[in-house]
Design an enzyme around this catalytic site. Structure first.
Site, PDB file in Angstrom:
ATOM      1  N   MET A   6       0.860  -1.177   0.000  1.00  0.00           N
ATOM      2  CA  MET A   6       0.000   0.000   0.000  1.00  0.00           C
ATOM      3  C   MET A   6       0.901   1.231   0.000  1.00  0.00           C
ATOM      4  O   MET A   6       1.566   1.529   0.976  1.00  0.00           O
ATOM      5  CB  MET A   6      -0.909  -0.002   1.238  1.00  0.00           C
ATOM      6  CG  MET A   6      -2.159   0.866   1.103  1.00  0.00           C
ATOM      7  SD  MET A   6      -1.912   2.637   1.138  1.00  0.00           S
ATOM      8  CE  MET A   6      -1.273   2.857   2.771  1.00  0.00           C
ATOM      9  N   ILE A  47       7.711  -2.117   3.139  1.00  0.00           N
ATOM     10  CA  ILE A  47       6.584  -2.981   2.803  1.00  0.00           C
ATOM     11  C   ILE A  47       5.430  -2.516   3.680  1.00  0.00           C
ATOM     12  O   ILE A  47       5.502  -2.592   4.900  1.00  0.00           O
ATOM     13  CB  ILE A  47       6.887  -4.465   3.113  1.00  0.00           C
ATOM     14  CG1 ILE A  47       8.180  -4.916   2.433  1.00  0.00           C
ATOM     15  CG2 ILE A  47       5.712  -5.337   2.690  1.00  0.00           C
ATOM     16  CD1 ILE A  47       8.675  -6.286   2.906  1.00  0.00           C
ATOM     17  N   GLU A  48       4.363  -1.992   3.048  1.00  0.00           N
ATOM     18  CA  GLU A  48       3.290  -1.381   3.825  1.00  0.00           C
ATOM     19  C   GLU A  48       1.943  -2.040   3.587  1.00  0.00           C
ATOM     20  O   GLU A  48       1.545  -2.271   2.449  1.00  0.00           O
ATOM     21  CB  GLU A  48       3.190   0.120   3.518  1.00  0.00           C
ATOM     22  CG  GLU A  48       2.139   0.809   4.358  1.00  0.00           C
ATOM     23  CD  GLU A  48       2.220   2.321   4.344  1.00  0.00           C
ATOM     24  OE1 GLU A  48       1.301   2.959   4.878  1.00  0.00           O
ATOM     25  OE2 GLU A  48       3.209   2.871   3.817  1.00  0.00           O
ATOM     26  N   ALA A  49       1.246  -2.279   4.688  1.00  0.00           N
ATOM     27  CA  ALA A  49      -0.151  -2.721   4.698  1.00  0.00           C
ATOM     28  C   ALA A  49      -0.404  -3.907   3.777  1.00  0.00           C
ATOM     29  O   ALA A  49      -1.222  -3.860   2.867  1.00  0.00           O
ATOM     30  CB  ALA A  49      -1.093  -1.562   4.390  1.00  0.00           C
TER      31      ALA A  49
END
Length: 149
Positions: A6, A47-49
């Site tokens: 995300m 590295i998101e959501a």
């Protein structure tokens, strides 16, 4: 440095701040993005959501640093925005954010006190204002009077 999962700057394309990589196909695209970022020469990426297993797959697929923000524990480091962990915003809280304080309550109360003191003429007072030597004030008054004729 780069970003997968995300990406907040594309949140409108996702229809808001939404979890990415829910399906195996979406997850594989995120893994491939991570590999491409490494091949492009990045030293690391965020590295998101994404689901924790997706982040683990991304982290396992690359040799560079990965930082997790809402992507579980499998990365080189963890990120949380200070405003989120301090509870500065009370309108929006991502699922992955753990609040260690609720500063918004303190901040709102401080702003209310400030506004009240300004309205009541209590702030700024002499303690919180710069002064001027009396003879300089007199000279300033003379200069203004002379200018106004």
């Amino acid at each position: 440095m780069s970003h997968v999962g995300m990406c907040p700057h594309f949140f409108h394309q996702y229809g808001g701040f939404k979890l990415q990589g829910r399906t195996a196909a979406e997850a594989m695209r995120i893994v491939e993005d991570g590999i491409a970022i490494e091949q492009a020469g990045a030293v690391g990426f965020e590295i998101e959501a994404v689901p924790a297993p997706v982040a683990k797959a991304v982290d396992d697929a690359v040799k560079i640093f990965t930082f997790s923000i809402g992507a579980g524990p499998a990365s080189c480091g963890q990120l949380l925005l200070a405003f989120d962990l301090l509870g500065v915003f009370d309108q929006f809280k991502p699922k992955f954010t753990k609040r260690y304080a609720q500063i918004s309550d303190i901040a709102v109360e401080a702003l209310r006190k400030y506004a009240a003191e300004v309205r009541e003429g209590k702030f700024p007072d002499a303690e919180h204002s710069y002064g001027m030597k009396p003879e300089e004030q007199q000279e300033l008054a003379r200069l203004i009077s002379q200018r106004n004729g």
